[in-house]
Design a protein around this motif. Structure first.
Motif, PDB file in Angstrom:
ATOM      1  N   GLU A 147       0.826  -1.200   0.000  1.00  0.00           N
ATOM      2  CA  GLU A 147       0.000   0.000   0.000  1.00  0.00           C
ATOM      3  C   GLU A 147       0.878   1.275   0.000  1.00  0.00           C
ATOM      4  OE1 GLU A 147      -3.215   0.433  -0.277  1.00  0.00           O
ATOM      5  OE2 GLU A 147      -3.626  -1.723  -0.428  1.00  0.00           O
ATOM      6  N   SER A 151       0.882   4.190  -2.809  1.00  0.00           N
ATOM      7  CA  SER A 151       0.690   5.617  -2.451  1.00  0.00           C
ATOM      8  C   SER A 151       1.853   6.471  -2.973  1.00  0.00           C
ATOM      9  CB  SER A 151       0.572   5.766  -0.919  1.00  0.00           C
ATOM     10  OG  SER A 151      -0.562   5.095  -0.456  1.00  0.00           O
ATOM     11  N   TYR A 154       1.407   6.885  -6.731  1.00  0.00           N
ATOM     12  CA  TYR A 154       0.299   7.797  -7.006  1.00  0.00           C
ATOM     13  C   TYR A 154       0.713   9.249  -6.751  1.00  0.00           C
ATOM     14  CZ  TYR A 154      -4.277   9.956  -6.739  1.00  0.00           C
ATOM     15  OH  TYR A 154      -5.361  10.785  -6.904  1.00  0.00           O
ATOM     16  N   ALA A 155       1.443   9.466  -5.681  1.00  0.00           N
ATOM     17  CA  ALA A 155       1.890  10.855  -5.387  1.00  0.00           C
ATOM     18  C   ALA A 155       2.837  11.356  -6.485  1.00  0.00           C
ATOM     19  CB  ALA A 155       2.563  10.898  -4.030  1.00  0.00           C
ATOM     20  N   ASP A 168      -4.063  18.711  -4.737  1.00  0.00           N
ATOM     21  CA  ASP A 168      -4.099  17.255  -5.007  1.00  0.00           C
ATOM     22  C   ASP A 168      -2.712  16.654  -4.852  1.00  0.00           C
ATOM     23  OD1 ASP A 168      -6.782  17.390  -5.495  1.00  0.00           O
ATOM     24  OD2 ASP A 168      -6.541  17.618  -7.693  1.00  0.00           O
ATOM     25  N   LYS A 171      -1.901  16.450  -1.147  1.00  0.00           N
ATOM     26  CA  LYS A 171      -2.677  15.398  -0.492  1.00  0.00           C
ATOM     27  C   LYS A 171      -2.096  14.032  -0.837  1.00  0.00           C
ATOM     28  CE  LYS A 171      -7.371  13.559  -0.159  1.00  0.00           C
ATOM     29  NZ  LYS A 171      -8.763  13.699  -0.615  1.00  0.00           N
ATOM     30  N   ALA A 172      -1.686  13.847  -2.092  1.00  0.00           N
ATOM     31  CA  ALA A 172      -1.109  12.584  -2.508  1.00  0.00           C
ATOM     32  C   ALA A 172       0.210  12.342  -1.810  1.00  0.00           C
ATOM     33  CB  ALA A 172      -0.933  12.538  -4.017  1.00  0.00           C
ATOM     34  N   GLN A 174       1.095  13.517   1.177  1.00  0.00           N
ATOM     35  CA  GLN A 174       0.792  13.211   2.582  1.00  0.00           C
ATOM     36  C   GLN A 174       0.323  11.746   2.750  1.00  0.00           C
ATOM     37  OE1 GLN A 174      -2.010  16.126   3.997  1.00  0.00           O
ATOM     38  NE2 GLN A 174      -0.488  17.800   4.036  1.00  0.00           N
ATOM     39  N   GLN A 175      -0.500  11.313   1.796  1.00  0.00           N
ATOM     40  CA  GLN A 175      -0.998   9.924   1.840  1.00  0.00           C
ATOM     41  C   GLN A 175       0.149   8.950   1.657  1.00  0.00           C
ATOM     42  OE1 GLN A 175      -4.106   9.163   2.531  1.00  0.00           O
ATOM     43  NE2 GLN A 175      -3.840   6.917   2.365  1.00  0.00           N
ATOM     44  N   ALA A 176       1.064   9.253   0.766  1.00  0.00           N
ATOM     45  CA  ALA A 176       2.215   8.374   0.540  1.00  0.00           C
ATOM     46  C   ALA A 176       3.125   8.348   1.762  1.00  0.00           C
ATOM     47  CB  ALA A 176       2.979   8.822  -0.686  1.00  0.00           C
ATOM     48  N   MET A 178       2.207   8.864   4.884  1.00  0.00           N
ATOM     49  CA  MET A 178       1.519   8.138   5.969  1.00  0.00           C
ATOM     50  C   MET A 178       1.632   6.626   5.754  1.00  0.00           C
ATOM     51  SD  MET A 178      -2.470   8.357   7.098  1.00  0.00           S
ATOM     52  CE  MET A 178      -2.957   7.554   5.594  1.00  0.00           C
ATOM     53  N   ARG A 179       1.436   6.214   4.495  1.00  0.00           N
ATOM     54  CA  ARG A 179       1.526   4.777   4.212  1.00  0.00           C
ATOM     55  C   ARG A 179       2.953   4.253   4.436  1.00  0.00           C
ATOM     56  NH1 ARG A 179      -2.982   1.787   4.293  1.00  0.00           N
ATOM     57  NH2 ARG A 179      -4.713   2.884   3.266  1.00  0.00           N
TER      58      ARG A 179
END
Length: 583
Positions: A147, A151, A154-155, A168, A171-172, A174-176, A178-179
């Motif tokens: 995952e 992420s 995607y970022a 965007d 946000k991508a 930050q998500q990467a 966090m994962r």
């Protein structure tokens, strides 16, 4: 070498092996139990066998035990009964020392084995639980890492996209981020679980299970050692009683060696010897001479002298004496003498009285024999009715009666001695009580002293009564032999020359016999140790310290024939005199 090191991966083998060992113990215990049942049944059958052949109390077989061959068989039965007891002891010891002990030890082994297997199972379950946690953390780390990669891709793709806004892209990223952080945490957790599992696995295979396997090995070795001891006890239990069994067998051998055929024959003679004389020859009755048989049968002066004690006891003279004759079913002739009839007393003209008996000797002997000896029938087979047993054993033949009287005297003497000892003890106790009243009341002993005195008086009376009968019976037996065996002439025939009256000849023969006895030279001397009244017929009185001449030694009946200096002769008790040896 031990199971924990060399059989670390053979848990199932160890499990089956230990179970098989316990089953072997159970099998051996069952085997020994069946062996004890066999021993108990064998002993029971031996006891029943000995009981079956053991003579009943009061039976004929018990009376025959005086013979050595019968006594030997009785000894064999007793030894076999003891042998059966040893077989029972073998069964009892095997049951106590092997069956019960191994059964108890088997239960302990089962509990110990169960405990060790339970510990191994717990350790196995703990290792499996740790492995599950490791596998779960590993799968989580793998999932979170994928995952995180997605992420990050995607970022990066969003960042390169010209159409994506700055928000965007942010946000991508930050998500990467966090994962990636979560993946790092899962990685660290997986590493920790892996380290924990490796440690537990090492503990399991190098410490816990080897220790459990070694405990099972020690348990199994102790089981084998205990079982081996049971094997040894199986033999030692029987070896312990082997010496006693050997003694039983030696007793059987000794019983066989103690059999003496000669002594058995002598015992039969001693038991059944009657003391009677054999019947003499029958006289020829010449009917051609016209002899008055009625007067011949009833007179003492005929040529037909008595042939033996059977005739003296009232036997029909007209019938011969048959050893194995059957009992006659015919009633006896009224004219014949009854068994208890007393012969007619001779007339004074028949001759002088014997100086020894003070009366006619033939009449005296006949009368005494009729009084003291039970009449006999002309057969060795006894009547089926029970004979009347008299107090003085008058129902027995002379020889047996003499022995029974002597035995009775010995028994009374023993009882009298006990009473005398008790009387002396009571007298001493009374003196102690009189000197020391605190120890007891002398008057309390009076009933016992009186009772003891009465018992002594009664026993002395019985002793004197039976003591008189023994020499009297010996005299009667001697006289019966004289009457039954008249003297013979030199040519072997009965002589009647010079005796015009046959009855006078009979008395003359008696006088000659007694005169010859008086002329017998003495064979020794003795001194009277006690006073003896000599009140009975055939005995002679003596005073303590008196010196007498021994004419005839004791022949086993307890009486010795002696002679005074004045020529008087008679019998005295052998125990009353002290012998000085032969002259």
């Amino acid at each position: 070498m031990d199971w924990g090191t060399d059989l670390w991966d053979q848990y199932d083998v160890i499990d089956k092996h230990t179970q098989s060992g316990l089953e072997l113990v159970e099998k051996y215990v069952k085997f020994v139990k069946e062996r004890t049942e066999i021993e108990q049944n064998y002993a029971k059958q031996l006891r029943n066998l000995t009981k079956k052949y053991h003579p009943k109390r009061g039976s004929r077989e018990e009376l025959e035990c005086r013979f050595s061959n019968h006594q030997a068989f009785l000894d064999i039965l007793n030894e076999m009964n003891d042998y059966a007891g040893q077989r029972e002891l073998i069964a009892e010891n095997m049951m106590m020392n092997i069956c019960i002990e191994l059964t108890k030890y088997l239960q302990e082994l089962k509990m110990e084995r169960k405990t060790h297997l339970s510990e191994a199972k717990k350790a196995q379950q703990s290792l499996e639980s740790t492995y599950k946690q490791l596998d779960s953390s590993k799968k989580r780390f793998e999932r979170e890492w994928r995952e995180a990669e997605k992420s990050a891709q995607y970022a990066e793709k969003t960042d390169q996209d010209i159409n994506a806004t700055k928000a965007d892209v942010e946000k991508a990223k930050q998500q990467a981020h966090m994962r990636a952080h979560i993946a790092d945490e899962c990685k660290n957790d997986y590493a920790a679980q892996l380290q924990k599992y490796n440690k537990e696995q090492s503990q399991f295979y190098f410490s816990d299970m080897p220790l459990i396997f070694n405990k099972l090995q020690d348990m199994d070795e102790r089981r084998v050692k205990k079982l081996a001891q049971g094997y040894v006890l199986f033999s030692d239990t029987e070896k312990q009683v082997t010496p006693i069994i050997g003694k039983c067998l030696e007793g059987i051998t000794k019983a066989g060696a103690n059999v003496n055929e000669r002594n058995d024959s002598i015992a039969l003679i001693e038991q059944h010897k009657s003391g009677f004389e054999r019947p003499g020859d029958l006289d020829f009755e010449d009917y051609s001479q016209g002899i008055n048989r009625a007067s011949s049968d009833s007179s003492l002066g005929t040529l037909s002298t008595p042939k033996g004690p059977l005739e003296l006891l009232g036997k029909n003279k007209s019938k011969p004496f048959w050893l194995f004759a059957k009992k006659s079913k015919l009633s006896p002739s009224p004219s014949s003498l009854t068994p208890f009839s007393t012969p007619p007393a001779p007339s004074p003209a028949n001759g002088p009285h014997s100086p020894k008996f003070g009366r006619d000797p033939l009449s005296y002997c006949l009368k005494e024999i009729n009084k003291t000896v039970k009449p006999r029938i002309s057969s060795f087979r006894t009547l089926r009715r029970t004979p009347t047993v008299s107090e003085d054993f008058g129902h027995l033949p002379p020889e047996q009666r003499r022995k029974r009287l002597q035995q009775k005297l010995d028994d009374i003497g023993k009882e009298l001695q006990k009473e005398v000892d008790q009387s002396e003890a009571l007298g001493k106790m009374k003196d102690v009580y009189e000197k020391n009243p605190q120890m007891g009341d002398p008057a309390s002993l009076a009933p016992q002293i009186t009772q003891t005195a009465q018992n002594m008086e009664r026993l002395r009376g019985e002793f004197n009564k039976y003591e008189v009968k023994v020499p009297l019976l010996a005299t009667v037996m001697y006289c019966s032999q004289i009457v039954c065996d008249p003297p013979l002439s030199p040519d072997g025939a009965q002589s009647d020359e010079g005796t015009p009256d046959p009855s006078q000849a009979i008395y003359a023969e008696f006088d000659d016999e007694f005169e010859e006895e008086e002329l017998v030279p003495p064979i020794g001397q003795c001194t009277a140790m006690y006073n003896f009244p000599g009140a009975s017929e055939g005995t002679i009185a003596m005073q303590e310290g008196e010196v007498l001449s021994v004419v005839e030694e004791d022949k086993g009946d307890g009486w010795t024939r002696v002679r005074r200096a004045n020529g008087d002769e008679g019998y005295i008790p052998t125990s009353y005199q002290l012998s000085h040896g032969a002259i």
